[in-house]
Write a protein that holds these residues in place. Structure first.
Motif, mmCIF file in Angstrom:
data_model
loop_
_atom_site.group_PDB
_atom_site.id
_atom_site.type_symbol
_atom_site.label_atom_id
_atom_site.label_comp_id
_atom_site.label_asym_id
_atom_site.label_seq_id
_atom_site.Cartn_x
_atom_site.Cartn_y
_atom_site.Cartn_z
ATOM 1 N N SER A 15 0.821 -1.207 0.000
ATOM 2 C CA SER A 15 0.000 0.000 0.000
ATOM 3 C C SER A 15 0.856 1.260 0.000
ATOM 4 N N TRP A 16 1.970 1.228 0.718
ATOM 5 C CA TRP A 16 2.832 2.409 0.775
ATOM 6 C C TRP A 16 3.432 2.704 -0.591
ATOM 7 N N SER A 17 3.777 1.660 -1.340
ATOM 8 C CA SER A 17 4.315 1.866 -2.695
ATOM 9 C C SER A 17 3.239 2.369 -3.649
ATOM 10 N N PHE A 18 2.021 1.873 -3.467
ATOM 11 C CA PHE A 18 0.922 2.226 -4.369
ATOM 12 C C PHE A 18 0.682 3.728 -4.372
ATOM 13 N N ARG A 19 0.804 4.369 -3.227
ATOM 14 C CA ARG A 19 0.454 5.782 -3.116
ATOM 15 C C ARG A 19 1.300 6.682 -4.026
ATOM 16 N N MET A 116 -4.010 -4.467 2.350
ATOM 17 C CA MET A 116 -4.278 -4.309 0.921
ATOM 18 C C MET A 116 -3.929 -5.606 0.201
ATOM 19 N N ASN A 117 -4.800 -6.033 -0.678
ATOM 20 C CA ASN A 117 -4.591 -7.279 -1.422
ATOM 21 C C ASN A 117 -5.412 -7.188 -2.704
ATOM 22 N N ILE A 118 -4.761 -6.783 -3.770
ATOM 23 C CA ILE A 118 -5.460 -6.552 -5.042
ATOM 24 C C ILE A 118 -6.131 -7.828 -5.540
ATOM 25 N N ARG A 119 -5.498 -8.976 -5.335
ATOM 26 C CA ARG A 119 -6.012 -10.233 -5.896
ATOM 27 C C ARG A 119 -7.088 -10.876 -5.035
ATOM 28 N N ARG A 120 -7.349 -10.374 -3.853
ATOM 29 C CA ARG A 120 -8.263 -11.040 -2.927
ATOM 30 C C ARG A 120 -9.689 -11.063 -3.472
#
Length: 215
Positions: A15-19, A116-120
């Motif tokens: 999540s920290w990288s996503f921002r 955070m888990n995009i694939r969930r």
């Protein structure tokens, strides 16, 4: 100008990288991406080779390094003042920074219970105390900011404030935490961004699984 290089972790979980990634990509600022996966139980030692904190994200600009999501967004906003990373209006800009700091420092119950888990696949959990209080506050922020700006994003056009809340959009969706029409409308606007879709596609193609983030 020296090139910008953004070091990030797994797109599925980080999540920290996503921002900062979606902030720069969404505002059409060119950068090179270096992904160092979390594929060791104690973290990937390659991260410490490039980052003074041993964590990502980290931005390298020439010989200069800046870390932490919001600091990266602030730094790049100064490099590219016309890119739209912050609203032009002074009061709107102050509000954008206020809610970004609130996101940075708060909502621990939601973060701890719902990584955070995009694939969930979308499904609910038994939630500890405090999670839905966090969700209610987030919905209030989104509702109030969009009422002031007219939407579709928090301050009209996409900005760094939206980037700071991007991981929450994923959390609210995959853990099935919200049903209000205006909340879902904002989430849909975020997910329609080409930058979001680019990140999501890459996240779904990643081979790595981090068991502690598979809530």
């Amino acid at each position: 100008m020296d090139k910008l290089t953004l070091y990030i972790g797994n797109k599925n979980y980080s999540s920290w990288s996503f921002r900062p990634w979606i902030a720069l990509e969404g505002c059409r600022i060119f950068f090179e991406e270096v992904l160092i996966p979390f594929d060791f139980p104690a973290g990937n030692p390659r991260i410490r080779e490039v980052s003074p904190t041993g964590k990502v994200p980290m931005l390298v600009h020439g010989e200069f390094k800046v870390w932490e999501s919001l600091a990266i967004i602030e730094y790049v906003a100064e490099l590219f003042p016309d890119a739209g990373l912050w609203p032009k209006d002074r009061q709107a800009r102050a509000l954008a920074r206020s809610i970004s700091m609130e996101m940075l420092a708060g909502f621990r119950a939601l973060r701890n219970a719902c990584p955070m888990n995009i694939r969930r696949p979308v499904s609910r959990l038994d939630l500890p105390e405090g999670v839905m209080d966090d969700v209610a506050r987030i919905e209030t922020i989104w509702r109030d900011m969009r009422a002031l700006s007219g939407g579709p994003f928090l301050f009209g056009a996409f900005s760094g404030a939206d980037a700071m809340f991007a991981p929450v959009v994923n959390r609210l969706e995959v853990y099935d935490l919200v049903s209000a029409a205006d909340t879902l409308d904002y989430m849909a606007a975020m997910k329609a961004l080409p930058a979001w879709q680019k990140w999501e596609k890459a996240a779904r193609e990643e081979p790595w699984i981090v068991p502690e983030d598979e809530a």
